[in-house]
Design an enzyme around this catalytic site. Structure first.
Site, PDB file in Angstrom:
ATOM      1  N   HIS A   1      12.001  -4.086   0.805  1.00 38.12           N
ATOM      2  CA  HIS A   1      10.712  -4.510   0.259  1.00 38.12           C
ATOM      3  C   HIS A   1      10.885  -5.825  -0.497  1.00 38.12           C
ATOM      4  O   HIS A   1      11.940  -6.054  -1.102  1.00 38.12           O
ATOM      5  CB  HIS A   1      10.147  -3.444  -0.687  1.00 38.12           C
ATOM      6  CG  HIS A   1       9.843  -2.136   0.005  1.00 38.12           C
ATOM      7  ND1 HIS A   1      10.838  -1.228   0.313  1.00 38.12           N
ATOM      8  CD2 HIS A   1       8.676  -1.618   0.465  1.00 38.12           C
ATOM      9  CE1 HIS A   1      10.288  -0.183   0.935  1.00 38.12           C
ATOM     10  NE2 HIS A   1       8.981  -0.400   1.040  1.00 38.12           N
TER      11      HIS A   1
ATOM     12  N   HIS B   1       0.902  -4.799   7.899  1.00 37.12           N
ATOM     13  CA  HIS B   1       1.246  -3.584   7.157  1.00 37.12           C
ATOM     14  C   HIS B   1       0.016  -2.966   6.494  1.00 37.12           C
ATOM     15  O   HIS B   1       0.136  -2.287   5.479  1.00 37.12           O
ATOM     16  CB  HIS B   1       2.309  -3.927   6.110  1.00 37.12           C
ATOM     17  CG  HIS B   1       3.042  -2.752   5.532  1.00 37.12           C
ATOM     18  ND1 HIS B   1       3.554  -1.729   6.303  1.00 37.12           N
ATOM     19  CD2 HIS B   1       3.364  -2.434   4.239  1.00 37.12           C
ATOM     20  CE1 HIS B   1       4.152  -0.848   5.516  1.00 37.12           C
ATOM     21  NE2 HIS B   1       4.037  -1.243   4.269  1.00 37.12           N
TER      22      HIS B   1
ATOM     23  N   ASP C   1       8.758  -5.079   3.546  1.00 38.50           N
ATOM     24  CA  ASP C   1       7.387  -4.566   3.479  1.00 38.50           C
ATOM     25  C   ASP C   1       6.705  -4.960   2.172  1.00 38.50           C
ATOM     26  O   ASP C   1       7.361  -5.307   1.181  1.00 38.50           O
ATOM     27  CB  ASP C   1       7.392  -3.040   3.583  1.00 38.50           C
ATOM     28  CG  ASP C   1       7.725  -2.532   4.981  1.00 38.50           C
ATOM     29  OD1 ASP C   1       8.083  -3.357   5.842  1.00 38.50           O
ATOM     30  OD2 ASP C   1       7.642  -1.304   5.195  1.00 38.50           O
ATOM     31  N   ASP C   2       5.360  -4.861   2.194  1.00 40.09           N
ATOM     32  CA  ASP C   2       4.491  -4.872   1.012  1.00 40.09           C
ATOM     33  C   ASP C   2       4.226  -6.239   0.398  1.00 40.09           C
ATOM     34  O   ASP C   2       3.467  -6.332  -0.558  1.00 40.09           O
ATOM     35  CB  ASP C   2       5.020  -3.942  -0.091  1.00 40.09           C
ATOM     36  CG  ASP C   2       5.015  -2.483   0.316  1.00 40.09           C
ATOM     37  OD1 ASP C   2       4.528  -2.174   1.424  1.00 40.09           O
ATOM     38  OD2 ASP C   2       5.521  -1.644  -0.451  1.00 40.09           O
TER      39      ASP C   2
ATOM     40  N   HIS D   1      -2.692  -0.904   1.762  1.00 42.43           N
ATOM     41  CA  HIS D   1      -1.710   0.183   1.573  1.00 42.43           C
ATOM     42  C   HIS D   1      -2.338   1.428   0.937  1.00 42.43           C
ATOM     43  O   HIS D   1      -1.663   2.225   0.283  1.00 42.43           O
ATOM     44  CB  HIS D   1      -0.557  -0.312   0.690  1.00 42.43           C
ATOM     45  CG  HIS D   1       0.784   0.261   1.039  1.00 42.43           C
ATOM     46  ND1 HIS D   1       1.181   1.521   0.643  1.00 42.43           N
ATOM     47  CD2 HIS D   1       1.833  -0.253   1.718  1.00 42.43           C
ATOM     48  CE1 HIS D   1       2.430   1.741   1.057  1.00 42.43           C
ATOM     49  NE2 HIS D   1       2.839   0.671   1.731  1.00 42.43           N
TER      50      HIS D   1
END
Length: 292
Positions: free
Chosen positions: A255, A154, A103-104, A158
């Site tokens: 991540h 995603h 992720d991210d 965020h």
């Protein structure tokens, strides 16, 4: 008339030979050199992926290795009068597959290092990217795509306050991220992951709006805990994954953004441990079994 012997005129003959030879060389030298053949251009191998049909009717594949994308944005589908709703999806058959998800990202340091390890190990993974990072690091995003990994949405940035203000706000963030990916690659993902996960964040309204717009959300059932606040280290992630990966379909949360150097350090051993447990590796698609 005196006729010299071959022996007596050897020097003359040799000189004549040299002269003749020299003439030949001079004649050759005067001719234009043949142009050197240019090497044939090396064709880049296009990444293997499946493009969803206009009516999504081809999302019935039993394949955990090939990414799936849409060649329309949601806005384009609406404008063309095409459906945005997926048909009922039949998940893959039950297999022992580990899905490494990151992720991210992307970022230029840790995501690049993760890609290097995956390439060396011959493993494909899924990268749930942020739209703002796609714009900041287009070359790394292209590398993820070109090396056959899966890209998932995603959100754009965020931002929990914006994302979870309402279902409409959440959808707007997802579309904004889609557009950043589409602008770069000409396709958009159908798979998404909610920042911090759907559990505790989604209400019925969120579920309904995701279904209406053809997004398939996957959380995880194995966590490396590499985003825990107590600064865990690589061995913690290895132990966490080793202890939790006991199911056939293991969707593993990690991540690859800035600050996750320990994840990079742990990754080779994580892959080794999962192989030892008998897992093959797959990428997330709309047909991937849900983690729960």
């Amino acid at each position: 008339m005196f006729v010299p012997s071959i022996k007596s005129c050897g020097a003359v003959l040799c000189l004549a030979c040299l002269l003749l030879s020299g003439c030949g060389q001079s004649e050759k030298a005067s001719q234009p050199a043949a142009p050197a053949e240019e090497p044939a251009p090396v064709e880049e191998k296009a990444p293997a992926y499946i493009t969803a049909a206009d009516d999504f009717s081809n999302l019935t594949l039993d394949n955990a290795e090939t990414p799936v994308y849409d060649h329309y944005t949601l806005a384009q589908r609406r404008a063309k009068g095409l459906t945005t709703v997926l048909p009922k999806i039949t998940p893959y058959k039950d297999k022992k597959v580990a899905y490494l998800t990151f992720d991210d990202g992307p970022d230029e340091k840790n995501t690049a290092a993760v890609l290097d390890i995956l390439k060396q190990e011959g493993v494909k993974a899924t990268f749930y990217v942020l739209g703002k990072n796609v714009k900041a690091y287009p070359d790394i995003t292209k590398r993820i795509f070109n090396e056959g990994h899966a890209l998932g949405n995603h959100s754009y940035d965020h931002d929990y306050k914006r994302l979870y203000a309402s279902a409409d706000s959440y959808l707007a963030e997802m579309e904004q991220a889609d557009d950043a990916i589409y602008e770069l690659l000409g396709v958009r993902p159908l798979i998404t992951r909610a920042p911090s996960g759907r559990m505790g964040n989604f209400t019925a309204a969120y579920e309904a709006i995701m279904d209406a717009n053809g997004y398939v959300e996957h959380d995880w059932n194995v966590s490396s805990a590499d985003a825990a606040p107590n600064h865990p280290v690589a061995q913690d992630f290895i132990d966490n994954i080793s202890g939790q990966a006991v199911m056939n379909s293991a969707i593993i949360l990690m991540h690859s953004s800035a600050g996750h150097e320990e994840t990079v350090k742990a990754l080779p051993e994580i892959i080794r441990v999962l192989r030892e447990k008998g897992y093959s590796f797959g990428i997330i698609t709309p047909m991937t079994p849900q983690p729960w």
